[in-house]
Motif scaffolding. Structure first.
Motif, mmCIF file in Angstrom:
data_model
loop_
_atom_site.group_PDB
_atom_site.id
_atom_site.type_symbol
_atom_site.label_atom_id
_atom_site.label_comp_id
_atom_site.label_asym_id
_atom_site.label_seq_id
_atom_site.Cartn_x
_atom_site.Cartn_y
_atom_site.Cartn_z
ATOM 1 N N ALA B 22 0.854 -1.190 0.000
ATOM 2 C CA ALA B 22 0.000 0.000 0.000
ATOM 3 C C ALA B 22 0.889 1.239 0.000
ATOM 4 O O ALA B 22 1.468 1.593 1.022
ATOM 5 N N GLY B 23 1.043 1.866 -1.147
ATOM 6 C CA GLY B 23 1.818 3.094 -1.217
ATOM 7 C C GLY B 23 3.204 2.958 -1.814
ATOM 8 O O GLY B 23 3.926 3.947 -1.911
ATOM 9 N N ALA B 24 3.578 1.773 -2.239
ATOM 10 C CA ALA B 24 4.914 1.604 -2.843
ATOM 11 C C ALA B 24 4.892 0.449 -3.829
ATOM 12 O O ALA B 24 4.157 -0.525 -3.649
ATOM 13 N N ALA B 25 5.709 0.570 -4.889
ATOM 14 C CA ALA B 25 5.798 -0.514 -5.866
ATOM 15 C C ALA B 25 7.148 -0.474 -6.567
ATOM 16 O O ALA B 25 7.735 0.598 -6.740
ATOM 17 N N VAL B 26 7.608 -1.648 -6.960
ATOM 18 C CA VAL B 26 8.832 -1.783 -7.748
ATOM 19 C C VAL B 26 8.448 -2.512 -9.035
ATOM 20 O O VAL B 26 7.903 -3.619 -8.980
ATOM 21 N N VAL B 27 8.687 -1.854 -10.164
ATOM 22 C CA VAL B 27 8.356 -2.436 -11.464
ATOM 23 C C VAL B 27 9.582 -2.314 -12.357
ATOM 24 O O VAL B 27 10.256 -1.283 -12.339
ATOM 25 N N THR B 53 3.163 3.226 -14.957
ATOM 26 C CA THR B 53 2.657 1.938 -14.487
ATOM 27 C C THR B 53 3.069 1.672 -13.036
ATOM 28 O O THR B 53 2.257 1.200 -12.230
ATOM 29 N N SER B 54 4.308 2.009 -12.697
ATOM 30 C CA SER B 54 4.754 1.759 -11.318
ATOM 31 C C SER B 54 4.026 2.672 -10.337
ATOM 32 O O SER B 54 3.737 2.284 -9.205
ATOM 33 N N ARG B 90 11.032 2.566 -8.829
ATOM 34 C CA ARG B 90 10.501 2.463 -7.474
ATOM 35 C C ARG B 90 9.599 3.662 -7.241
ATOM 36 O O ARG B 90 10.066 4.797 -7.225
ATOM 37 N N SER B 91 8.323 3.414 -7.068
ATOM 38 C CA SER B 91 7.367 4.501 -6.842
ATOM 39 C C SER B 91 6.886 4.495 -5.401
ATOM 40 O O SER B 91 6.694 3.431 -4.808
ATOM 41 N N ALA B 92 6.714 5.691 -4.865
ATOM 42 C CA ALA B 92 6.238 5.826 -3.495
ATOM 43 C C ALA B 92 5.203 6.935 -3.419
ATOM 44 O O ALA B 92 5.407 8.023 -3.961
ATOM 45 N N LEU B 100 -7.120 12.869 -4.354
ATOM 46 C CA LEU B 100 -5.848 13.142 -5.026
ATOM 47 C C LEU B 100 -4.694 12.403 -4.355
ATOM 48 O O LEU B 100 -4.623 12.325 -3.132
ATOM 49 N N VAL B 101 -3.785 11.900 -5.197
ATOM 50 C CA VAL B 101 -2.615 11.180 -4.690
ATOM 51 C C VAL B 101 -1.371 11.762 -5.351
ATOM 52 O O VAL B 101 -1.320 11.891 -6.578
ATOM 53 N N HIS B 102 -0.394 12.124 -4.535
ATOM 54 C CA HIS B 102 0.895 12.607 -5.045
ATOM 55 C C HIS B 102 1.875 11.447 -4.955
ATOM 56 O O HIS B 102 2.009 10.827 -3.897
ATOM 57 N N VAL B 103 2.574 11.168 -6.040
ATOM 58 C CA VAL B 103 3.445 9.999 -6.060
ATOM 59 C C VAL B 103 4.733 10.334 -6.808
ATOM 60 O O VAL B 103 4.737 11.152 -7.726
ATOM 61 N N GLU B 104 5.839 9.742 -6.367
ATOM 62 C CA GLU B 104 7.100 10.003 -7.057
ATOM 63 C C GLU B 104 7.824 8.712 -7.366
ATOM 64 O O GLU B 104 7.579 7.680 -6.739
ATOM 65 N N THR B 105 8.706 8.788 -8.355
ATOM 66 C CA THR B 105 9.374 7.600 -8.864
ATOM 67 C C THR B 105 10.839 7.874 -9.132
ATOM 68 O O THR B 105 11.208 8.965 -9.558
ATOM 69 N N ASP B 106 11.604 6.869 -8.891
ATOM 70 C CA ASP B 106 13.046 6.877 -9.072
ATOM 71 C C ASP B 106 13.326 5.688 -10.005
ATOM 72 O O ASP B 106 12.902 4.572 -9.708
ATOM 73 N N VAL B 107 13.964 5.926 -11.139
ATOM 74 C CA VAL B 107 14.288 4.833 -12.064
ATOM 75 C C VAL B 107 15.796 4.662 -12.106
ATOM 76 O O VAL B 107 16.532 5.636 -12.329
ATOM 77 N N ARG B 108 16.257 3.455 -11.866
ATOM 78 C CA ARG B 108 17.702 3.188 -11.849
ATOM 79 C C ARG B 108 18.020 1.928 -12.649
ATOM 80 O O ARG B 108 17.154 1.071 -12.849
ATOM 81 N N THR B 109 19.267 1.826 -13.084
ATOM 82 C CA THR B 109 19.717 0.574 -13.678
ATOM 83 C C THR B 109 19.876 -0.424 -12.523
ATOM 84 O O THR B 109 19.834 -0.039 -11.342
#
Lengths: 133, 133, 133, 133
Positions: B22-27, B53-54, B90-92, B100-109
């Motif tokens: 709930a509130g985080a995902a790794v895709v 998607t994440s 990785r989205s949180a 309304l939902v504010h969400v941020e994502t970090d994409v890494r190798t």
């Protein structure tokens, strides 16, 4: 802990460059069922791909020999959902600096209904700057 | 005036949901040659599709029975180009309001190199609000 | 057709640089009644000014002699309204290229409640690039 | 560890609402020396404050009795630096949903030179939704 496959866009996209000039481009996408997301509307990734591509097309003809462009950042507002038909992205360069380009996009259905707005920044790589922005 | 086809992502994407709560995902996305753009790096539309998607996956498990979410707007900064390998988003959720939902994502190798950052807003449709945001 | 004055921030801001290093900065704002908007919460322009300034402070110590930085674009998500107290912006450089810098910011109350998120791009002007980005 | 005061905008802003209708507004700012940043150009916080305010003005006349609006997120691209003169923000609502409004802004000098572009999302609070977005 889960592990699950999420297949997307299995047929890919067939974008169509309708028109382009130095600083403007019109690119369209004929929406297919494989472009829809889990809730049955056009996936944000499809809209973004259209926006990004049309922005690059608008910049392309402003480039000189040897220059290429890459997107630094793009924001897209999804104004209204789409389920079928063709959507048309019109991108226009707002400002073209030596290395930075500000560009915006308007995405509409063929009936003129606003679908999305985009605002982005591209970086122009020249033989000089190509060593690493 | 031109008219030209731009085929993209002809094999589609096979995203993989590695983890979600709930509130985080790794895709993650295993980059294929068909995901690259005209200058040979991962197309911005591919990075965005992974980010979007994440984000949706991170929000999914915060939804109650009958609720669905749609992205209102997302911005992605392309920090470094990618040509191959697997990239991990990785989205949180930063804040989950009623609609309304504010969400941020970090994409890494997989080696930890930062590829992109995303910041977006989603709207939660309930039976009540579904009549039209 | 109307013509009306909208006075804002009549006392200005007194930001405080709490901490900074190469790539990170903490800057805070003590909210005053003159910073509130027409509906009684902190004006978006005040939050943004704090975010922008803290981003610049985070980049500052990464600059070499003669370099300056300017913001190319910044996006701010307003997560929760603030009416009083002190808000603290923590900015961190995600990537520092030769001329482009990606930076993000987290704004919280002194009690740790998330107020806003920022994601932006700055351009570093060197004697070489100063001729016009 | 440092601790330093950063005074900004000590005279505040005197924005001027030049024109407004349901879905559009023109707001301008006469640039003063106190609005400039450390490198002598108009502070990003000043441009943003003008953009945010003009967006709110464009939405205002679309609101019904008892409704108020708050900005969810705004992105501003700083296209060209400004040092003096008056800058004019023209905001237009792209889409007005029941609770979400997409709005964009164009900021120009009085000579028509593009200074900045904005793209944002507002939330309309009604007596019903006011219990917490």
């Amino acid at each position: 802990m889960t592990e699950r496959r999420i297949p997307l866009f299995k047929e890919g996209f067939e974008l169509e460059l309708v028109q382009s000039s130095a600083g403007a481009a019109v690119v369209q996408l004929a929406v297919k069922p494989s472009h829809l997301n889990a809730v049955g509307v056009l996936h944000g990734g499809a809209v973004f791909t259209l926006v990004d591509t049309s922005m690059a097309c608008a910049i392309m003809e402003t480039l000189r020999q040897g220059e290429t462009c890459v997107s630094v950042e793009i924001k897209v507002n999804n104004v209204a959902p789409v389920k079928e038909g063709t959507i048309v992205a019109r991108s226009a360069v707002g400002h073209r600096g030596r290395t930075l380009v500000h560009v915006e996009t308007d995405v509409r259905t063929t009936h003129g209904r606003l679908v999305a707005k985009g605002l982005g920044t591209f970086f122009v790589r020249t033989p000089l700057t190509a060593r690493g922005a």
